[in-house]
Design a protein around this motif. Structure first.
Motif, short mmCIF file in Angstrom:
data_model
loop_
_atom_site.label_atom_id
_atom_site.label_comp_id
_atom_site.label_asym_id
_atom_site.label_seq_id
_atom_site.Cartn_x
_atom_site.Cartn_y
_atom_site.Cartn_z
N ARG A 64 38.08 45.95 51.71
CA ARG A 64 37.32 45.52 52.88
C ARG A 64 36.84 44.07 52.74
O ARG A 64 36.55 43.39 53.73
N ALA A 65 36.71 43.60 51.49
CA ALA A 65 36.27 42.22 51.22
C ALA A 65 36.85 41.81 49.88
O ALA A 65 37.22 42.65 49.05
N LEU A 66 36.94 40.48 49.66
CA LEU A 66 37.51 39.95 48.43
C LEU A 66 36.47 39.09 47.71
O LEU A 66 35.70 38.36 48.35
N VAL A 67 36.48 39.19 46.38
CA VAL A 67 35.58 38.40 45.53
C VAL A 67 36.42 37.51 44.63
O VAL A 67 37.36 38.00 43.98
N VAL A 68 36.10 36.21 44.56
CA VAL A 68 36.74 35.29 43.62
C VAL A 68 35.76 35.03 42.50
O VAL A 68 34.61 34.65 42.74
N ARG A 109 43.79 27.67 52.38
CA ARG A 109 44.33 29.04 52.50
C ARG A 109 43.24 30.07 52.27
O ARG A 109 43.17 31.09 52.97
N LEU A 110 42.38 29.82 51.29
CA LEU A 110 41.27 30.74 51.04
C LEU A 110 40.38 30.83 52.27
O LEU A 110 39.98 31.91 52.71
N GLU A 111 40.07 29.68 52.84
CA GLU A 111 39.16 29.65 53.98
C GLU A 111 39.79 30.31 55.21
O GLU A 111 39.08 30.92 56.03
N ASP A 112 41.11 30.20 55.33
CA ASP A 112 41.79 30.75 56.51
C ASP A 112 42.21 32.21 56.33
O ASP A 112 42.85 32.78 57.22
N LEU A 157 36.87 38.90 54.57
CA LEU A 157 35.62 38.35 54.06
C LEU A 157 35.81 37.94 52.60
O LEU A 157 36.30 38.72 51.79
N LEU A 158 35.40 36.69 52.27
CA LEU A 158 35.66 36.15 50.93
C LEU A 158 34.35 35.69 50.31
O LEU A 158 33.61 34.90 50.91
N ILE A 159 34.06 36.16 49.10
CA ILE A 159 32.81 35.85 48.41
C ILE A 159 33.12 35.20 47.08
O ILE A 159 33.94 35.72 46.31
N ALA A 160 32.49 34.07 46.78
CA ALA A 160 32.60 33.44 45.46
C ALA A 160 31.46 33.96 44.60
O ALA A 160 30.30 33.93 45.01
N ALA A 161 31.79 34.45 43.41
CA ALA A 161 30.78 34.94 42.46
C ALA A 161 30.80 34.02 41.25
O ALA A 161 31.77 33.99 40.48
N VAL A 162 29.71 33.25 41.07
CA VAL A 162 29.72 32.13 40.13
C VAL A 162 28.85 32.42 38.91
O VAL A 162 27.70 32.86 39.04
N HIS A 163 29.41 32.14 37.74
CA HIS A 163 28.62 32.08 36.50
C HIS A 163 29.11 30.87 35.72
O HIS A 163 30.12 30.27 36.04
N GLY A 164 28.35 30.46 34.72
CA GLY A 164 28.74 29.28 33.94
C GLY A 164 28.59 28.03 34.78
O GLY A 164 27.55 27.80 35.41
N GLY A 209 33.24 20.24 40.33
CA GLY A 209 34.39 19.62 40.97
C GLY A 209 35.16 20.61 41.80
O GLY A 209 34.64 21.26 42.72
N GLY A 210 36.45 20.77 41.46
CA GLY A 210 37.31 21.71 42.19
C GLY A 210 36.78 23.12 42.17
O GLY A 210 37.02 23.89 43.11
N GLY A 211 36.05 23.49 41.12
CA GLY A 211 35.45 24.82 41.07
C GLY A 211 34.43 25.01 42.17
O GLY A 211 34.43 26.03 42.87
N MET A 212 33.56 24.03 42.36
CA MET A 212 32.59 24.13 43.45
C MET A 212 33.29 24.06 44.81
O MET A 212 32.89 24.75 45.77
N GLU A 213 34.34 23.24 44.89
CA GLU A 213 35.06 23.14 46.16
C GLU A 213 35.69 24.47 46.55
O GLU A 213 35.77 24.81 47.74
N ILE A 214 36.12 25.26 45.56
CA ILE A 214 36.63 26.60 45.86
C ILE A 214 35.55 27.45 46.49
O ILE A 214 35.78 28.17 47.48
#
Length: 695
Positions: free
Chosen positions: A48-52, A83-86, A90-97, A101-106
């Motif tokens: 139902r939703a995706l987590v990166v 592509r991720l945005e399109d 539903l797409l959720i970024a789960a951040v640790h560490g 740069g490109g990591g935040m842009e994702i």
């Protein structure tokens, strides 16, 4: 199935997991893996939703900068994020560490952002002479406004999760098990029928019509000479004036300009060099380190106090020794004053001030240093005095204690011979102000043990310094090169230039100040006393008297006396041409029978910088510095050599060693002076068409 990115489903939530140790860098395999895993998630009807998220210690920490300058491989990161945005789910970024740069842009390409409370995110590309080139300059302003985006992008500093939540970048901050929290959050969003949120479709809040011109003015002095900060401003401005597709195209144009610029090449060199400089060739990784739990400092003056603050701020107790109570009290008071000034600026709390001060004890007796693990001598630059100090330290300190001298020029081997344990003696040359300057020139003596070297190099990082290991010679690396440059600056004035002209040329090159303003800042009395000492102890090798000596003898010692080479108004550090100095220069020229001529700015730049390169090549040949990058880092962090020029040896490579060698040979032919005799290493590299970087 990608080896570095996997897709799996837990209940109704699909997980896209990047696993590319050590920092999940966004190299080609990861970029392609993200698209493949995304396709799997979109095709999975049960999700139902995706987590990166990232496996291991961090979310993708940024681009793989080893790919910069290489032929780009598809897919490019901007296309991956688009592509991720399109995507249709539903797409959720789960951040640790650290998502940098490109990591935040994702994360900005996702609908929602969740982060552990310990996570940090940022866009530090400006520190590599670049700008965020995967949509960061276009999406971030749309999310938080132009002003806040400028602060984040031009500042280039990572921000904590809590701060990012307040800014509106992060939607939820959690603690504990990130995977479990991310699945629960994604399920909640899906249950609530949370809307998709494409950042690229938001409208930018510009806040004021003059925001960009005002911002350029606000950073003009601090960012003087740099290209990247001003390109960042142009890119953010494009986000306010163009639609997303056109803005992203403009961002890419500006990014490419920077990527292909000499400045970015130089800044990337410095980035890698700073990380490489702590890895000492010949010192095994498993070399034992000694525990440094308590430090002794000999001398409570400006230098001794500044050195002490490095350890106190790192939580390491310090015992400070002086010969007289008055000097000791004055030194302790100065340390407190410096800390309280920092607190007034909001950079530390009053509780932190008291915590640091509680770690400081003072003494008038050498015997009280019997239990310290390291002692650093910071007394007057005189060999006799220093040898007496080390004799006392040898008597009172415990076996295994490291004995360090803060000398800036003297022979560490001779100092070590005043003890019965030369293997424990090392130079630790701090730069003034010692509590601010990042460089620590660690000087290896002939007998210094690998254990002591490894300990001190690790300790450098612990106290927030960039430690560079060098060998013994007069002035080591930094001051040895500085003295050659200073001699050229004086000669140029003798021949017809003015101190102001010489200073302006080097300031315009990118240095924080010219050689004569720097001499005034340090104090003309410092160099004068050293020269007088040489005239007394080693007259055959002592420099001839010149107009700088005449100024020092008049107690024109620089800024601290209101006049040196330049004049200074009270409360104002702006150097102004001095009639007294001009008269002394004319007098010296007349006494020496010097016929003046017009000196071009080009000659000033070449003579002042090429002599540095030539001396650096000699230092490399002698093994005083092990690598060209060691010289570059010494000069960047110790003397303000512009980062965007990469250091003197990198800069010479960028000019071409054949051109540098030819000019040095020309100066030698014209003057016959030994300083212009081409270093054999430079001559060989020039003839072979090689660079210092090839060593």
């Amino acid at each position: 199935m990608s080896d570095v990115v996997s897709y799996q489903r837990e209940d109704e939530i699909g997980l896209i997991v990047v696993d590319n140790p050590p920092v999940n860098a966004l190299g080609h395999a990861v970029r392609q893996g993200l698209l493949d895993a995304l396709d799997q998630g979109l095709a999975d009807d049960g999700a139902r939703a995706l987590v990166v998220m990232g496996a291991g210690r961090t979310f993708p920490a940024g681009a793989d900068i080893r790919e910069f300058g290489q032929t780009p491989k598809e897919p490019a990161l901007p296309d991956v994020i688009n592509r991720l945005e399109d995507s249709g789910k539903l797409l959720i970024a789960a951040v640790h560490g650290t998502a940098l740069g490109g990591g935040m842009e994702i994360t900005l390409g996702c609908d929602y952002r969740l982060a552990l409370d310990s996570a940090r995110m940022g866009l530090p590309e400006v520190n590599l002479g670049l700008l965020p080139g995967a949509g960061g300059t276009q999406r971030l302003p749309r999310l938080i406004g132009a002003q806040a985006a400028l602060d984040a992008i031009v500042g280039g500093k990572p921000m904590k999760a809590g701060q990012l939540e307040k800014m509106g970048v992060v939607d939820k901050v959690v603690s504990g098990d990130l995977k479990a929290e991310a699945i629960a959050y994604a399920r909640q969003l899906a249950d609530d029928n949370a809307p998709r949120r494409k950042v690229s479709e938001l409208t930018v809040d510009k806040e004021s019509d003059t925001v960009f011109s005002d911002y350029e003015q606000s950073i003009a002095r601090k960012k003087r000479g740099f290209l990247a900060p001003f390109h960042c401003i142009k890119a953010v401005q494009a986000a306010t004036e163009l639609d997303f597709a056109a803005g992203q195209k403009r961002e890419r144009e500006l990014f490419t300009e920077l990527l292909n610029s000499p400045q970015s090449a130089a800044q990337r060199h410095v980035f890698f060099a700073e990380r490489e400089v702590g890895k000492v060739p010949g010192i095994a990784k498993d070399t034992p380190r000694r525990e440094i739990a308590q430090v002794g400092i000999i001398g409570a003056g400006t230098m001794g106090g500044g050195i002490a603050m490095n350890f106190l701020s790192a939580g390491i107790p310090v015992k400070m020794l002086e010969m007289k109570q008055e000097a000791l009290d004055k030194g302790v008071a100065l340390i407190r004053k410096n800390y309280e000034a920092t607190a007034k600026k909001g950079r530390m709390t009053s509780e932190q001030v008291e915590r640091c001060m509680s770690l400081l004890t003072s003494t008038l007796s050498y015997d009280d240093l019997s239990d310290v693990d390291l002692v650093i001598e910071a007394v007057f630059e005189n060999m006799k005095v220093k040898k007496e100090v080390f004799g006392e330290l040898d008597r009172v300190t415990k076996p295994g204690a490291i004995l360090a001298t803060n000398t800036s020029t003297l022979d560490v081997n001779e100092i070590a011979q005043s003890t019965r344990r030369p293997e424990d003696v090392i130079g630790m040359h701090f730069f003034s102000p010692a509590n601010v300057m990042k460089l620590l020139e660690n000087v290896r003596g002939e007998a210094t043990s690998d254990e002591v070297i490894a300990t001190v190099m690790d300790l450098s990082k612990r106290i927030g310094k960039v430690g560079v290991l060098v060998g013994v010679c007069y002035g080591f690396v930094g001051n040895r090169i500085l003295h050659k440059r200073q001699a050229q600056a004086i000669s140029l004035v003798n021949e017809g230039a003015t101190p102001a002209q010489v200073d302006k040329v080097l300031y315009d090159f990118g240095l924080p100040m010219g050689p004569f303003a720097m001499a005034d800042l340090a104090g003309l009395d410092v160099g004068w006393r050293i020269r007088e000492g040489l005239r007394e102890s080693d007259p055959a090798n002592a420099p001839e008297r010149n107009w700088l000596d005449a100024l020092a003898e008049q107690e024109r010692w620089g800024q601290k006396t209101g006049g040196g080479v330049f004049d200074y108004a009270e409360g104002d550090r702006t150097p102004r041409p001095s009639e007294v100095t001009a008269a002394e220069i004319e007098k010296y020229r007349a006494e020496q029978g010097i016929e003046t001529r017009e000196i071009s700015d080009t000659e000033i730049l070449e003579r002042c910088l090429y002599v540095m390169v030539n001396e650096g090549a000699k230092i490399l040949e002698e093994g005083v510095a092990m690598r060209p990058l060691d010289i570059d880092i010494v000069w960047i962090y110790g003397y303000g050599f512009p980062v965007y020029q990469g250091g003197p040896m990198f800069w010479a490579d960028s000019i071409g060693l054949d051109k540098v060698h030819a000019k040095i040979q020309q100066f030698h032919d014209e003057t016959g002076h030994d300083d212009w005799k081409p270093a054999p290493l430079l001559e060989r590299l020039a003839k072979e068409g090689k660079r210092f970087a090839d060593l």
